[in-house]
Scaffold this active site. Sequence first.
Site, PDB file in Angstrom:
ATOM      1  N   CYS A   1      -4.338  -1.352  -1.924  1.00  0.00           N
ATOM      2  CA  CYS A   1      -4.453   0.089  -2.089  1.00  0.00           C
ATOM      3  C   CYS A   1      -5.486   0.346  -3.183  1.00  0.00           C
ATOM      4  O   CYS A   1      -5.324  -0.138  -4.306  1.00  0.00           O
ATOM      5  CB  CYS A   1      -3.094   0.653  -2.502  1.00  0.00           C
ATOM      6  SG  CYS A   1      -3.118   2.415  -2.873  1.00  0.00           S
TER       7      CYS A   1
ATOM      8  N   HIS B   1      -7.305   2.709   3.700  1.00  0.00           N
ATOM      9  CA  HIS B   1      -7.127   3.416   4.976  1.00  0.00           C
ATOM     10  C   HIS B   1      -8.460   3.594   5.711  1.00  0.00           C
ATOM     11  O   HIS B   1      -8.482   3.735   6.926  1.00  0.00           O
ATOM     12  CB  HIS B   1      -6.546   4.819   4.752  1.00  0.00           C
ATOM     13  CG  HIS B   1      -5.064   4.852   4.524  1.00  0.00           C
ATOM     14  ND1 HIS B   1      -4.480   4.409   3.370  1.00  0.00           N
ATOM     15  CD2 HIS B   1      -4.050   5.303   5.301  1.00  0.00           C
ATOM     16  CE1 HIS B   1      -3.168   4.591   3.437  1.00  0.00           C
ATOM     17  NE2 HIS B   1      -2.886   5.124   4.606  1.00  0.00           N
TER      18      HIS B   1
ATOM     19  N   ASP C   1       0.877  -1.180   0.000  1.00  0.00           N
ATOM     20  CA  ASP C   1       0.000   0.000   0.000  1.00  0.00           C
ATOM     21  C   ASP C   1       0.907   1.219   0.000  1.00  0.00           C
ATOM     22  O   ASP C   1       2.114   1.129   0.238  1.00  0.00           O
ATOM     23  CB  ASP C   1      -0.881  -0.011   1.268  1.00  0.00           C
ATOM     24  CG  ASP C   1      -1.777   1.222   1.366  1.00  0.00           C
ATOM     25  OD1 ASP C   1      -2.332   1.640   0.329  1.00  0.00           O
ATOM     26  OD2 ASP C   1      -1.920   1.770   2.467  1.00  0.00           O
TER      27      ASP C   1
ATOM     28  N   GLU D   1      -2.912   8.326   8.783  1.00  0.00           N
ATOM     29  CA  GLU D   1      -1.451   8.162   8.870  1.00  0.00           C
ATOM     30  C   GLU D   1      -0.888   8.872  10.113  1.00  0.00           C
ATOM     31  O   GLU D   1       0.188   8.556  10.582  1.00  0.00           O
ATOM     32  CB  GLU D   1      -0.766   8.709   7.610  1.00  0.00           C
ATOM     33  CG  GLU D   1      -0.995   7.863   6.358  1.00  0.00           C
ATOM     34  CD  GLU D   1      -0.157   6.581   6.287  1.00  0.00           C
ATOM     35  OE1 GLU D   1       0.976   6.564   6.782  1.00  0.00           O
ATOM     36  OE2 GLU D   1      -0.671   5.588   5.723  1.00  0.00           O
TER      37      GLU D   1
ATOM     38  N   CYS E   1     -10.909   3.085  -0.238  1.00  0.00           N
ATOM     39  CA  CYS E   1      -9.482   3.266   0.077  1.00  0.00           C
ATOM     40  C   CYS E   1      -9.211   2.410   1.308  1.00  0.00           C
ATOM     41  O   CYS E   1     -10.021   2.394   2.246  1.00  0.00           O
ATOM     42  CB  CYS E   1      -9.222   4.744   0.370  1.00  0.00           C
ATOM     43  SG  CYS E   1      -7.634   5.078   1.159  1.00  0.00           S
TER      44      CYS E   1
END
Length: 271
Positions: free
Chosen positions: A73, A188, A10, A152, A186
């Site tokens: 990803c 994340h 990713d 992140e 996504c």
Amino acid sequence: MDRRAIGVFDSGMGGLTTVRELERRLPGEDIVYFGDTGRVPYGGRSPETILRYARQDVAFLRTFDLKAIVIACGTVSTIALERLAQECPMPVIGVVEPAARAAAQVTKSGKVGLIGTKATIASGAYERILKALRPDTEVVARACPLFVPLVENGRFRKGDPLVELVVSEYLEPFKTAGVDTMILGCTHYPLLSDAIGQYMGADVRLISSGAACVETVAQVLEEKGLNTDHTGIGSRRYFASDSPESFEELASIFLGEDIHHQAVQIAIETY
Ligand code: DGL
């Protein structure tokens, strides 16, 4: 039977949501994970840059003896899956088609929300697959560029005022449109699923793109006779292109297990 590892990558930490699901579904498999933490986010970059980065990520992973590669990803899956699959001798599995299939199966009203990075939304890849699977699907799509930097930086928890503010601003149009299913396009975003779920309400089904692809991985391994015969827990190796300490810190939270002193930094630009 095949004891070689599965490579997973990713742009950063988001692909760990896929690793978590792989661990649940295929616990005996060895996993090599690469997070391009030095260059995240990919989602606002041009298709050419995303393809170049993705090729380097794959070139690094291929320094290991792998039986399959998982593009954990959404951005790389939408932009580069076909090219990477042509260039690699092993199966390369992305997240877009599995997530679109899962959404097409669960939606009752046919009104599907899609959130992802700018590159993912601009590609139209999810819409194309959804429409092919179910022509009456109405897709409401929006890029949410602040979600990846929030995650992140460890800001993903429900109750965090910043997270709730950004979630409500981005997701308001989906509430207004009355979608009954929402694709977290996504990898994340599943980390934000408590906050997203709370905002959207219990009636809206959230589809995690990373989790959806794990079923496809299991099928591909089965079909090609690539499953491991290892009965214990498989090995994990973690690589990042920025500080391994920061990676370990956040990854330990994301994975729910302590991985301190296990990540290795690599110079991805040299691949
Ligand atoms: N996890 C990546 C995705 O699924 C994040 C993209 C980014 O780096 O912007 O799209």
